[in-house]
Enzyme design. Structure first.
Site, mmCIF file in Angstrom:
data_model
loop_
_atom_site.group_PDB
_atom_site.id
_atom_site.type_symbol
_atom_site.label_atom_id
_atom_site.label_comp_id
_atom_site.label_asym_id
_atom_site.label_seq_id
_atom_site.Cartn_x
_atom_site.Cartn_y
_atom_site.Cartn_z
ATOM 1 N N HIS A 1 0.847 -1.185 0.000
ATOM 2 C CA HIS A 1 0.000 0.000 0.000
ATOM 3 C C HIS A 1 0.887 1.241 0.000
ATOM 4 C CE1 HIS A 1 -3.624 -2.227 2.000
ATOM 5 N NE2 HIS A 1 -3.106 -2.911 0.994
ATOM 6 N N GLU B 1 1.067 3.838 1.954
ATOM 7 C CA GLU B 1 1.623 4.226 3.245
ATOM 8 C C GLU B 1 2.743 3.279 3.679
ATOM 9 O OE1 GLU B 1 -2.776 5.201 3.025
ATOM 10 O OE2 GLU B 1 -1.552 3.443 2.634
ATOM 11 N N CYS C 1 -5.568 2.016 5.716
ATOM 12 C CA CYS C 1 -6.254 0.822 6.200
ATOM 13 C C CYS C 1 -5.692 0.479 7.591
ATOM 14 C CB CYS C 1 -6.034 -0.334 5.224
ATOM 15 S SG CYS C 1 -4.351 -1.023 5.276
ATOM 16 N N CYS D 1 -1.846 -0.119 7.558
ATOM 17 C CA CYS D 1 -1.049 1.081 7.327
ATOM 18 C C CYS D 1 -1.137 2.057 8.493
ATOM 19 C CB CYS D 1 -1.493 1.759 6.040
ATOM 20 S SG CYS D 1 -1.166 0.769 4.558
#
Length: 150
Positions: free
Chosen positions: A42, A44, A81, A84
């Protein structure tokens, strides 16, 4: 926004992140899940991985707003999420600034919000939401991933 567009152009969900301290960009990341076949890639986590491996430093206290990355801010085009958000907390970052929220885009995350994870974990990380919200929603919707109920 630039990192989100780069993700989109690579066939990934259009999400991007940068980590900044005192006006200096310390790390960048973009969603690379589809292009790398890595479910953890992801935006992040990519930025955090770049920060910690590039500087060869960790926050051994695993507390927000502490260690070598105290004062650093994670800017994300999309609400982090749970994976993250937790990574940002234990990296020692001081704040998370979010553009679009999952709920804004119809992404089904049940009752999850970054605020709830932060409260449950009792971390001292600040959270700011809604920054460039419309622009972040537009870039997210411009990519191959079409948010909405599944």
């Amino acid at each position: 926004m630039e990192e989100a567009r780069r993700a989109r152009d690579s066939g990934d969900m259009a999400a991007g992140a940068v980590i900044v301290r005192d006006g200096e960009i310390l790390a960048r990341g973009r969603n690379e899940v589809n292009s790398t076949f890595d479910a953890t890639a992801h935006a992040e986590t990519a930025a955090i991985r770049s920060l910690t491996t590039g500087r060869r430093q960790l926050n051994t206290s695993m507390q927000a707003d502490s260690g070598p990355f105290a004062g650093a801010i994670l800017y994300a085009t999309l609400e982090p999420c749970p994976m993250c958000c937790w990574a940002a907390c234990i990296t020692g970052l001081s704040a998370i600034v979010v553009g679009a929220r999952h709920a804004d885009l119809g992404i089904p995350f049940g009752q999850y919000t970054a605020e709830k994870l932060i409260a449950l974990s009792e971390r001292r990380i600040r959270l700011v939401t809604g920054i460039l919200k419309e622009e972040c929603m537009a870039v997210c919707r411009s990519g191959p991933f079409q948010p909405g109920p599944r």
